[in-house]
Design an enzyme around this catalytic site. Structure first.
Site, PDB file in Angstrom:
ATOM      1  N   TYR A 163       0.827  -1.169  -0.055  1.00 53.15           N
ATOM      2  CA  TYR A 163       0.117   0.093   0.239  1.00 53.15           C
ATOM      3  C   TYR A 163       0.800   1.123  -0.045  1.00 53.15           C
ATOM      4  O   TYR A 163       0.580   2.299  -0.800  1.00 53.15           O
ATOM      5  CB  TYR A 163      -0.831   0.154   1.266  1.00 53.15           C
ATOM      6  N   LYS A 206       1.045   4.092  -2.945  1.00 51.71           N
ATOM      7  CA  LYS A 206       0.388   5.632  -2.633  1.00 51.71           C
ATOM      8  C   LYS A 206       1.726   6.412  -2.774  1.00 51.71           C
ATOM      9  O   LYS A 206       1.674   7.583  -3.185  1.00 51.71           O
ATOM     10  CB  LYS A 206       0.119   5.554  -1.191  1.00 51.71           C
TER      11      LYS A 206
HETATM   12  P1  NAP Z   1     -13.650   2.068   0.735  1.00 55.51           P
HETATM   13  O1  NAP Z   1     -14.575   2.539   1.482  1.00 55.51           O
HETATM   14  O2  NAP Z   1     -12.935   0.801   0.771  1.00 55.51           O
HETATM   15  O3  NAP Z   1     -13.947   2.372  -0.927  1.00 55.51           O
HETATM   16  C1  NAP Z   1     -13.192   1.901  -2.026  1.00 55.51           C
HETATM   17  C2  NAP Z   1     -13.785   2.222  -3.346  1.00 55.51           C
HETATM   18  O4  NAP Z   1     -13.022   1.851  -4.382  1.00 55.51           O
HETATM   19  C3  NAP Z   1     -14.834   1.602  -3.383  1.00 55.51           C
HETATM   20  O5  NAP Z   1     -15.899   2.614  -4.131  1.00 55.51           O
HETATM   21  C4  NAP Z   1     -14.814   0.489  -4.470  1.00 55.51           C
HETATM   22  O6  NAP Z   1     -15.729   0.183  -5.274  1.00 55.51           O
HETATM   23  C5  NAP Z   1     -13.803   0.828  -5.322  1.00 55.51           C
HETATM   24  N1  NAP Z   1     -12.740  -0.277  -5.980  1.00 55.51           N
HETATM   25  C6  NAP Z   1     -11.767  -0.948  -5.090  1.00 55.51           C
HETATM   26  N2  NAP Z   1     -11.437  -1.636  -6.174  1.00 55.51           N
HETATM   27  C7  NAP Z   1     -11.583  -1.235  -7.195  1.00 55.51           C
HETATM   28  C8  NAP Z   1     -11.357  -1.395  -8.792  1.00 55.51           C
HETATM   29  N3  NAP Z   1     -10.685  -2.482  -9.065  1.00 55.51           N
HETATM   30  N4  NAP Z   1     -11.983  -0.910  -9.797  1.00 55.51           N
HETATM   31  C9  NAP Z   1     -13.050  -0.083  -9.272  1.00 55.51           C
HETATM   32  N5  NAP Z   1     -13.057   0.551  -8.102  1.00 55.51           N
HETATM   33  C10 NAP Z   1     -12.726  -0.139  -7.026  1.00 55.51           C
HETATM   34  O7  NAP Z   1     -12.234   2.990   0.820  1.00 55.51           O
HETATM   35  P2  NAP Z   1     -12.151   4.584   1.243  1.00 55.51           P
HETATM   36  O8  NAP Z   1     -11.745   4.566   2.525  1.00 55.51           O
HETATM   37  O9  NAP Z   1     -13.159   5.369   0.828  1.00 55.51           O
HETATM   38  O10 NAP Z   1     -10.652   4.980   0.254  1.00 55.51           O
HETATM   39  C11 NAP Z   1     -10.914   5.550  -1.095  1.00 55.51           C
HETATM   40  C12 NAP Z   1      -9.263   5.982  -1.294  1.00 55.51           C
HETATM   41  O11 NAP Z   1      -8.766   6.875  -0.095  1.00 55.51           O
HETATM   42  C13 NAP Z   1      -8.571   4.756  -1.428  1.00 55.51           C
HETATM   43  O12 NAP Z   1      -7.617   5.121  -2.607  1.00 55.51           O
HETATM   44  C14 NAP Z   1      -7.874   4.808  -0.273  1.00 55.51           C
HETATM   45  O13 NAP Z   1      -6.414   4.180  -0.176  1.00 55.51           O
HETATM   46  C15 NAP Z   1      -7.484   6.231   0.093  1.00 55.51           C
HETATM   47  N6  NAP Z   1      -7.267   6.645   1.501  1.00 55.51           N
HETATM   48  C16 NAP Z   1      -8.323   6.098   2.448  1.00 55.51           C
HETATM   49  C17 NAP Z   1      -7.778   6.278   3.952  1.00 55.51           C
HETATM   50  C18 NAP Z   1      -8.816   6.264   5.047  1.00 55.51           C
HETATM   51  O14 NAP Z   1      -8.517   6.234   6.152  1.00 55.51           O
HETATM   52  N7  NAP Z   1     -10.129   5.664   4.616  1.00 55.51           N
HETATM   53  C19 NAP Z   1      -6.796   7.166   4.110  1.00 55.51           C
HETATM   54  C20 NAP Z   1      -5.851   7.383   2.979  1.00 55.51           C
HETATM   55  C21 NAP Z   1      -6.084   7.126   1.938  1.00 55.51           C
HETATM   56  P3  NAP Z   1     -16.504  -1.468  -5.208  1.00 55.51           P
HETATM   57  O15 NAP Z   1     -15.813  -2.189  -4.267  1.00 55.51           O
HETATM   58  O16 NAP Z   1     -17.898  -1.115  -5.212  1.00 55.51           O
HETATM   59  O17 NAP Z   1     -16.088  -1.775  -6.691  1.00 55.51           O
END
Ligand code: NAP
Length: 247
Positions: A155, A159
C-alpha cells in the site's frame, strides 16, 4: 454558486467511503458526475443522491486495474456526458501483511488497483483534457505514502508511487492548463478503516494532534478546492488532510 457549474467529473471508487463523499461534494458544487466502481449496482446509491440534487449522474462499471475495462468506461462517459473536466482517481484497496509473509498476489492487487488504475484512467482521458486545454486531475494518495507503515509495504509503495505519478503528470500537462494534484488523507472513517482493531485505532488516534478521526467529507472538501477554476495555479502538490498527523 459553488464553482463547478457546467462541469463533468469522473470519480473512481465513487460507490462508498471517500469516493462517494467526493462525488456528492462535486455535485453539490454544480458538477455532473460519472460514478465508477466495479458494478453498476454498487454505484446506484451515489447516483441516486446526485440526481436528487438535479445534476446528471451516470453509474459506470469498470475495474480500474484492467486496461480494456477502463478504456470502455472512458468511452462510455465521453459519449454520455460529452466532456470531462475533472478526474478523481480514488479507487483503492488494502491487502495488509508483514513483508516476509506478503504474497505476490497481494502485492500485485494493491499496485494494480491503486497505482496502475490511476495511470490507466488518466491515460484514457488525457487526450480529452489536452485537447480542451483545461482540466483537473486529483489523485487520492495517503499519508502512508509519505511516512510508510509496518504491514503495508504494498500500500505504501502504491501511494508513494502515486505521488511521483502526480508530479510527472503535472509537469507533462502543465503547458495545456491541466493541473494534477494529490490529496493525502490520514485516518478517515470508512469501510477501509472499519476493519482495524480498537487498539490499532487508538494507537493512530494518539498521533493525531486534532484528536479525532477524519470524515470522508473532510477529504471531499480538499478535492473540491483543488477542482475549482480558481485553483488553476496549484499543480504537482500533495494536500495532506490528516488532522496534523504528518507535519
Ligand atoms: P472504501 O470505503 O473501501 O472504498 C473503496 C472504493 O474503491 C469503493 O468504491 C470500491 O468500489 C472502489 N474500488 C476498489 N477496487 C476497485 C477496482 N478494482 N475498480 C474500481 N473500483 C474499485 O475505501 P475509502 O476508505 O473510501 O478509500 C478511498 C481512497 O482513499 C483509497 O484510494 C484509499 O487508499 C484512500 N485513503 C483512505 C484512507 C482512509 O483512512 N479511509 C486514508 C488514506 C487514503 P466497489 O468495491 O464497489 O467496486
Amino acid at each position: 454558486m459553488q464553482g463547478l457549474e457546467q462541469q463533468v467529473a469522473v470519480v473512481t471508487g465513487g460507490s462508498r467511503g471517500i469516493g462517494r463523499a467526493v462525488a456528492l461534494r462535486l455535485a453539490e458544487a454544480g458538477a455532473d458526475v460519472a460514478v465508477v466502481a466495479r458494478t453498476v449496482e454498487a454505484c446506484a446509491g451515489t447516483v441516486e443522491a446526485i440526481r436528487a440534487m438535479n445534476r446528471r449522474a451516470w453509474a459506470v462499471a469498470a475495474d480500474v486495474s484492467q486496461a480494456p475495462s477502463v478504456e470502455a468506461a472512458a468511452e462510455t462517459i465521453l459519449r454520455e456526458a460529452g466532456r470531462v473536466d475533472i478526474l478523481v482517481n480514488n479507487a483503492g484497496i488494502t491487502r495488509d501483511g508483514l513483508l516476509m509473509r506478503m504474497g505476490e498476489g497481494d502485492w500485485d492487487a494493491v499496485l494494480d488497483t491503486n497505482l496502475k488504475g490511476a495511470f490507466l484512467f488518466t491515460r484514457a482521458l488525457a487526450r480529452t483534457f489536452l485537447k480542451q486545454r483545461s482540466g483537473r486531475i486529483i489523485n487520492i494518495t495517503s499519508v502512508i505514502g509519505l511516512m510508510g507503515n509496518a504491514g503495508q509495504a504494498n500500500y505504501a509503495a502504491s501511494k508513494a508511487g502515486l505521488i511521483g505519478f502526480t508530479k510527472a503528470c503535472a509537469r507533462e500537462f502543465a503547458s495545456r492548463g491541466v493541473t494534477v494534484n494529490a490529496v493525502a488523507p490520514g485516518f478517515i472513517e470508512t469501510d477501509m478503516t472499519a476493519v482495524l482493531a480498537p487498539e490499532q485505532k487508538q494507537a493512530i488516534l494518539s498521533r493525531v494532534p486534532l484528536g479525532v478521526f477524519g470524515k470522508p467529507e473532510d477529504v471531499a472538501h480538499a478535492v473540491w478546492f483543488l477542482a475549482l477554476p480558481e485553483s488553476r495555479y496549484i499543480t504537482g502538490q500533495v494536500l495532506v488532510v490528516d488532522g496534523g498527523m504528518v507535519m
